[in-house]
Enzyme design. Structure first.
Site, mmCIF file in Angstrom:
data_model
loop_
_atom_site.group_PDB
_atom_site.id
_atom_site.type_symbol
_atom_site.label_atom_id
_atom_site.label_comp_id
_atom_site.label_asym_id
_atom_site.label_seq_id
_atom_site.Cartn_x
_atom_site.Cartn_y
_atom_site.Cartn_z
ATOM 1 N N LYS A 73 0.809 -1.221 0.000
ATOM 2 C CA LYS A 73 0.000 0.000 0.000
ATOM 3 C C LYS A 73 0.846 1.276 0.000
ATOM 4 C CE LYS A 73 -3.544 -0.724 -0.536
ATOM 5 N NZ LYS A 73 -4.065 -1.287 -1.821
ATOM 6 N N GLY B 192 -6.373 4.043 -4.705
ATOM 7 C CA GLY B 192 -6.952 5.349 -4.432
ATOM 8 C C GLY B 192 -8.360 5.237 -3.894
ATOM 9 N N ARG B 193 -8.553 4.235 -3.080
ATOM 10 C CA ARG B 193 -9.880 4.076 -2.454
ATOM 11 C C ARG B 193 -10.119 5.181 -1.436
ATOM 12 N NH1 ARG B 193 -8.117 -1.544 -1.802
ATOM 13 N NH2 ARG B 193 -9.348 -2.890 -3.148
ATOM 14 N N HIS C 176 -10.803 6.214 2.095
ATOM 15 C CA HIS C 176 -10.572 5.556 3.395
ATOM 16 C C HIS C 176 -11.732 5.837 4.345
ATOM 17 C CE1 HIS C 176 -5.915 5.750 2.702
ATOM 18 N NE2 HIS C 176 -6.534 4.992 1.825
HETATM 19 N N1 LIG Z 1 -1.095 7.254 -9.544
HETATM 20 C C1 LIG Z 1 -1.712 6.619 -8.568
HETATM 21 N N2 LIG Z 1 -2.949 6.149 -8.739
HETATM 22 C C2 LIG Z 1 -3.571 5.504 -7.740
HETATM 23 N N3 LIG Z 1 -3.031 5.267 -6.541
HETATM 24 C C3 LIG Z 1 -1.789 5.705 -6.312
HETATM 25 C C4 LIG Z 1 -1.090 6.414 -7.326
HETATM 26 N N4 LIG Z 1 0.110 6.729 -6.818
HETATM 27 C C5 LIG Z 1 0.151 6.266 -5.562
HETATM 28 N N5 LIG Z 1 -0.991 5.647 -5.251
HETATM 29 C C6 LIG Z 1 -1.264 5.045 -3.966
HETATM 30 O O1 LIG Z 1 -0.950 3.677 -4.076
HETATM 31 C C7 LIG Z 1 -1.663 3.041 -3.040
HETATM 32 C C8 LIG Z 1 -1.703 1.575 -3.297
HETATM 33 O O2 LIG Z 1 -0.406 1.105 -3.068
HETATM 34 P P1 LIG Z 1 0.156 -0.208 -3.731
HETATM 35 O O3 LIG Z 1 0.016 -0.136 -5.192
HETATM 36 O O4 LIG Z 1 1.523 -0.403 -3.214
HETATM 37 O O5 LIG Z 1 -0.828 -1.284 -3.136
HETATM 38 S S1 LIG Z 1 -0.571 -2.841 -3.124
HETATM 39 O O6 LIG Z 1 0.306 -3.156 -2.033
HETATM 40 O O7 LIG Z 1 -0.031 -3.216 -4.399
HETATM 41 O O8 LIG Z 1 -1.931 -3.377 -2.896
HETATM 42 C C9 LIG Z 1 -2.986 3.709 -3.023
HETATM 43 O O9 LIG Z 1 -3.475 3.670 -1.717
HETATM 44 P P2 LIG Z 1 -4.984 3.992 -1.353
HETATM 45 O O10 LIG Z 1 -5.187 5.437 -1.677
HETATM 46 O O11 LIG Z 1 -5.114 3.744 0.067
HETATM 47 O O12 LIG Z 1 -5.830 3.105 -2.186
HETATM 48 C C10 LIG Z 1 -2.699 5.113 -3.512
HETATM 49 O O13 LIG Z 1 -2.771 6.061 -2.494
#
Ligand SMILES: Nc1ncnc2c1ncn2[C@@H]1O[C@H](COP(=O)(O)OS(=O)(=O)O)[C@@H](OP(=O)(O)O)[C@H]1O
Length: 681
Positions: free
Chosen positions: A432, A639-640, A642
């Site tokens: 994440k 990008g859920r 929270h």
């Molecule tokens: N460009 C872009 N688009 C969407 N999301 C982005 C991006 N860059 C960083 N993030 C952040 O990445 C978070 C998910 O992390 P990971 O990809 O490492 O997750 S995982 O471990 O593979 O499940 C995810 O976390 P959450 O917001 O909690 O869903 C995003 O905050």
């Protein structure tokens, strides 16, 4: 009153003070003399000592958080003194013995307390003595369950065995300031304290001061190989970081390696960190049985037994354990161990993880799956945590990718020419953190070929062998870099050794993100799959009233980056690991990508032209600058939104993580400014 050293070139200064304080208090001896001769006011004298005490206490508090309050004479600290390994090679001997001691002493390393009330007794130990009061009894450090007891903490060495040459060093120095002696009388001294080397070895001591009576610190200093820095005050303020710890140089990072800091501070800090972290590691690893740390989490009011050692400030002895019996201690940490060698247990050999009887029934079992032997944390280790969603590769995907007929190992962009190679670079974490965004961005580089799915080779599929792994990879041409990302590697104990044995020059990339946000993100992901799980607030605490953070919950534990990084630094130099800021990956993706490309030795091809900020998504999306095709955003699982978390819980988590974050900054030489971020809110 803490004693100063009697001999040595600079033996006239207090041995327990921070370097900057020492500088300020260079004339302390003179001040003593003046005080006795009534040339200095009591207030001035008292204030000086108060200043010193306040600095030192931050360390005490931090030590309490990580459960270093081992019981018995000398505790782990005393033990270290008995194993004054001066060479790196001797460190393990000391580690095993002392940590075994520590476990026997019952410390439950990660039963961390974040209650604001916790451990504050010492802070309240304000000076009361004034002129005319010759002596005062030493005050106990800490409050709560530990109130009334002087707790050992890094640097305080309050439990050194009788006769230890460290003994008397703290002489109440940390816990209370000196009573004002009667004018003309000898300096106030704690009964039994003797003049000589002070017992406290805090941050910032120059080596020549530490060496005398400071041998306990030496093994770690040596073992750290001059590379890893330990925060003296894990709760230290930001402004202390650069000057106090002298982290490696980073452009634009104040207090980098280039900054002037006494080398002894590094050594001392390394000692503390090494102790803290190793202890934590062992605490984490040692619980496949009914060890304290692995004991079922108990909610207040439930009758399930709980180790008293788990309580903050207590030091009830746990079940005696031989260090050799600890998972992970017996296996030699030889990088030469080839994959599949006898000393290298296959991850699949891990026993099936069952519920350990936690509070929330099935959901609790999911969140508190016990760890496999030798495993620190496997992010997706539990049956339910193995979520084959956005971040994990399904078995079917993997078998497809690994089959001889597979093309490109899951990478749709991989051409059908070239040859399959083992990866030269890995995105190893953190879950994440933004690993998917990074992988997708770097895949836009023509000289990178990456597996789209997560192979989980070094944690789950290691027994399948390197050929299987190679087959998973896309084909590459000469000069192209093969990559994959599996975020759980970062928290897998065996991963560093295994990767090192595959290729010791493997480049490693870690995307890190504020651990509190990361934990919430982790929880959000789980919640999306299992809506029936308890709230974040419930899961985050073992006992909310007491402020006991449940660090056995993987969502919390993954965020203790310093702990996991220590494991990697056993095998890889810091220069081989790139830390990418998950926050900046969103706010300045091109900037972070520039660093990644430099690190991989690639031409900077992925630039700002490749990114487009999508307002609807709220994140940067990728576009191909050369064509007009629509930007590609990551899926819905990235990008859920929270859930709203109780601000008090967030506050406590921040407090919990702060010392570990500071350690991490010092280890990496980068300030990710998560505290800054928080104080802005
Ligand atoms: N460009 C872009 N688009 C969407 N999301 C982005 C991006 N860059 C960083 N993030 C952040 O990445 C978070 C998910 O992390 P990971 O990809 O490492 O997750 S995982 O471990 O593979 O499940 C995810 O976390 P959450 O917001 O909690 O869903 C995003 O905050």
């Amino acid at each position: 009153m803490p004693r100063h050293k009697k001999s040595g070139k600079e033996g006239k200064s207090l041995a327990w003070l921070r370097w900057d304080l020492l500088v300020k208090l260079k004339g302390r001896k003179e001040m003593d003399r003046q005080w006795r001769q009534r040339q200095v006011s009591w207030e001035k004298y008292r204030d000086t000592i108060r200043l010193c005490r306040d600095r030192v206490l931050t360390r005490v508090d931090a030590a309490r958080r990580v459960g270093l309050g081992a019981d018995g004479a000398g505790g782990v600290w005393g033990c270290w003194r008995l194993f004054p390994a001066k060479r790196v090679g001797q460190r393990d001997r000391g580690s095993a013995a002392c940590l075994g001691w520590g476990l026997r002493a019952g410390g439950s390393g990660l039963e961390a307390r974040s209650s604001p009330a916790a451990g504050r007794g010492a802070d309240r130990a304000l000076p009361r003595a004034g002129p005319g009061r010759a002596r005062r009894a030493p005050r106990a450090l800490g409050g709560g369950a530990g109130a009334g007891r002087a707790l050992p903490a890094p640097g305080t060495r309050s439990r050194l065995p009788p006769g230890s040459k460290f003994r008397g060093r703290n002489s109440g120095g940390n816990s209370a300031e000196p009573a004002a002696p009667e004018r003309g009388s000898a300096e106030p001294r704690r009964p039994g304290a003797r003049r000589g080397p002070a017992a406290t070895v805090p941050c910032g001591l120059p080596p020549h001061r530490r060496r005398r009576g400071g041998r306990a610190a030496a093994p770690h200093a040596a073992g750290a190989a001059g590379r890893r820095l330990t925060p003296c005050a894990p709760g230290a303020r930001g402004e202390e970081r650069g000057a106090a710890m002298s982290p490696p140089a980073q452009p634009g990072v104040p207090g980098g390696r280039g900054s002037k800091g006494p080398p002894a501070r590094k050594l001392l800090c390394m000692c503390s960190l090494s102790l803290c972290l190793t202890y934590l590691c062992y605490s984490l690893m040692g619980g496949t049985g009914p060890a304290a740390l692995r004991s079922p989490a108990v909610l207040p009011g439930t009758a399930a037994p709980r180790s008293p050692a788990a309580l903050p400030g207590t030091a009830a002895p746990g079940a005696p354990r031989s260090p050799a019996a600890l998972p992970g201690t017996a296996a030699p940490r030889s990088p030469a161990n080839p994959p599949g060698s006898p000393g290298d247990p296959a991850p699949s050999a891990a026993p099936p993880r069952a519920s350990n009887g936690s509070r929330e029934g099935a959901a609790g079992a999911w969140l508190r799956t016990p760890l496999a032997p030798g495993e620190v944390i496997t992010a997706q280790s539990g049956a339910f945590e193995r979520d084959p969603q956005e971040s994990s590769t399904t078995d079917e995907e993997l078998s497809r990718a690994g089959s001889p007929s597979s093309r490109g190992g899951g990478s749709s962009t991989t051409p059908d020419y070239g040859e399959k190679r083992l990866p030269q670079a890995l995105i190893i974490g953190v879950k994440k953190g933004g690993t998917r965004a990074l992988l997708e961005a770097i895949r836009a580089h023509p000289d990178v070929r990456a597996v789209g799915t997560e192979p989980h080779f070094f944690d789950r599929n290691y027994e399948k062998g390197l050929e299987w792994y190679r087959n998973v990879m896309p084909k590459t041409l000469d000069g192209q870099i093969t990559m994959e990302k599996t975020p759980s590697y970062f928290v897998t104990n065996e991963a560093p050794r295994r990767i090192h044995s595959m290729a010791k020059d493997t480049k490693l990339i870690v995307v890190v993100r504020n651990p509190v946000t990361r934990a919430i993100s982790d929880y959000t992901q789980t919640l999306s799959k299992k809506p029936e799980i308890p709230t974040f607030e419930v899961l985050a605490f073992k006992n909310r009233t007491l402020g006991l953070i449940d660090a056995s919950w993987s969502a919390i534990r993954i965020g203790i980056y310093a702990l996991h990084l220590e494991n990697w630094l056993q095998y890889f130099p810091l220069s081989q690991i790139l830390f990418v800021s998950g926050e900046r990956l969103i706010t300045d993706p091109a900037g972070e990508m520039a660093k990644v490309q430099d690190f991989l030795g690639l031409k900077r091809i992925v630039t700002e032209k490749h990114f487009y900020f999508n307002k609807t998504k709220g994140f940067p999306c990728l576009k191909k600058p050369e064509d007009s095709s629509a930007p590609r955003c990551l899926g819905k699982s990235k990008g859920r939104t929270h859930p709203k978390i109780d601000p008090d819980v967030i506050h406590r988590l921040r407090k919990f993580y702060k010392p570990f974050n500071v350690m991490f900054y010092q280890m990496t030489g980068q300030d990710f400014q998560w505290e800054q971020e928080e104080s802005d809110k």
